[in-house]
Design a protein around this motif. Structure first.
Motif, PDB file in Angstrom:
ATOM      1  N   ARG A   1      46.603  29.999  34.318  1.00 48.18           N
ATOM      2  CA  ARG A   1      46.471  31.367  34.825  1.00 48.18           C
ATOM      3  C   ARG A   1      45.852  31.253  36.210  1.00 48.18           C
ATOM      4  O   ARG A   1      44.814  30.607  36.384  1.00 48.18           O
ATOM      5  CB  ARG A   1      45.577  32.175  33.885  1.00 48.18           C
TER       6      ARG A   1
ATOM      7  N   MET B   1      45.257  33.100  40.425  1.00 49.38           N
ATOM      8  CA  MET B   1      45.226  34.268  41.288  1.00 49.38           C
ATOM      9  C   MET B   1      45.709  33.818  42.670  1.00 49.38           C
ATOM     10  O   MET B   1      45.264  32.789  43.183  1.00 49.38           O
ATOM     11  CB  MET B   1      43.836  34.860  41.411  1.00 49.38           C
ATOM     12  N   THR B   2      46.604  34.594  43.263  1.00 45.13           N
ATOM     13  CA  THR B   2      47.129  34.248  44.576  1.00 45.13           C
ATOM     14  C   THR B   2      46.200  34.774  45.663  1.00 45.13           C
ATOM     15  O   THR B   2      45.275  35.532  45.397  1.00 45.13           O
ATOM     16  CB  THR B   2      48.533  34.842  44.778  1.00 45.13           C
TER      17      THR B   2
ATOM     18  N   TYR C   1      47.496  38.332  39.895  1.00 47.32           N
ATOM     19  CA  TYR C   1      47.260  37.444  38.763  1.00 47.32           C
ATOM     20  C   TYR C   1      48.607  37.043  38.177  1.00 47.32           C
ATOM     21  O   TYR C   1      49.487  37.884  38.007  1.00 47.32           O
ATOM     22  CB  TYR C   1      46.432  38.150  37.687  1.00 47.32           C
TER      23      TYR C   1
ATOM     24  N   THR D   1      50.868  33.640  35.776  1.00 43.22           N
ATOM     25  CA  THR D   1      50.840  32.436  34.960  1.00 43.22           C
ATOM     26  C   THR D   1      51.853  31.450  35.523  1.00 43.22           C
ATOM     27  O   THR D   1      52.992  31.827  35.821  1.00 43.22           O
ATOM     28  CB  THR D   1      51.204  32.765  33.493  1.00 43.22           C
TER      29      THR D   1
ATOM     30  N   ARG E   1      42.231  29.034  40.129  1.00 38.87           N
ATOM     31  CA  ARG E   1      42.638  29.022  38.733  1.00 38.87           C
ATOM     32  C   ARG E   1      41.673  29.916  37.967  1.00 38.87           C
ATOM     33  O   ARG E   1      40.466  29.853  38.153  1.00 38.87           O
ATOM     34  CB  ARG E   1      42.577  27.608  38.180  1.00 38.87           C
ATOM     35  N   ILE E   2      42.233  30.753  37.103  1.00 40.74           N
ATOM     36  CA  ILE E   2      41.431  31.668  36.304  1.00 40.74           C
ATOM     37  C   ILE E   2      41.296  31.078  34.912  1.00 40.74           C
ATOM     38  O   ILE E   2      42.291  30.754  34.267  1.00 40.74           O
ATOM     39  CB  ILE E   2      42.109  33.064  36.199  1.00 40.74           C
TER      40      ILE E   2
ATOM     41  N   ALA F   1      43.127  41.734  33.463  1.00 38.41           N
ATOM     42  CA  ALA F   1      42.252  40.583  33.629  1.00 38.41           C
ATOM     43  C   ALA F   1      40.879  41.050  34.081  1.00 38.41           C
ATOM     44  O   ALA F   1      40.764  41.995  34.861  1.00 38.41           O
ATOM     45  CB  ALA F   1      42.830  39.613  34.652  1.00 38.41           C
TER      46      ALA F   1
ATOM     47  N   LEU G   1      36.774  38.967  38.867  1.00 42.05           N
ATOM     48  CA  LEU G   1      36.206  37.656  39.152  1.00 42.05           C
ATOM     49  C   LEU G   1      34.804  37.816  39.706  1.00 42.05           C
ATOM     50  O   LEU G   1      34.504  38.745  40.449  1.00 42.05           O
ATOM     51  CB  LEU G   1      37.066  36.936  40.182  1.00 42.05           C
TER      52      LEU G   1
END
Length: 132
Positions: free
Chosen positions: A44, A46-47, A52, A54, A84-85, A124, A127
């Protein structure tokens, strides 16, 4: 000799922060490159634009395929992946090792019927970025 001491000291005061900043930037670039090279299907991420997704396919060296919604796969440059999440693992203490999800699904349905929880789309969690 005394005339050179002050200019040398001034140069040191200016040069040391520049050198330290350059080292930090190189270290962060190396960490980012390592992250982009270690991506695997199922991760998973994040750009850089905050999307978000996969990872579906990471076999190409310059691009990566990301699933942004169920059945919607897009191709991105690897450099667009910011981080990376790590998904939060929500395991119930009473669930067995086989992953008995029927009891938790029934409980979710009954809670939704009571109106105590929302059954909307999964979002999600935000962060929490630490200072580096």
């Amino acid at each position: 000799m005394e005339g050179l001491f002050l200019p040398l000291l001034l140069m040191l005061v200016v040069a040391i922060p520049l050198i330290m900043g350059t080292r930090k930037q190189k270290r962060m670039m190396a960490e980012q490159q390592e992250l982009q090279n270690s991506l695997a299907p199922g991760d998973r991420v994040m750009t850089t634009s905050g999307l978000y997704a996969t990872v579906v396919d990471a076999s190409d060296t310059s691009t990566i395929d990301l699933e942004i919604a169920e059945g919607v796969v897009t191709t991105w440059l690897r450099q667009a992946v910011r981080e990376r999440i790590n998904p939060a693992v929500d395991e119930e203490p009473g669930a067995d090792e086989e992953g008995d999800t029927t009891a938790s699904a029934d409980a979710t349905r009954s809670e939704a019927e009571d109106g105590t929880t929302s059954t909307g789309p999964q979002v999600a969690p935000p962060l929490e970025h630490g200072k580096k």
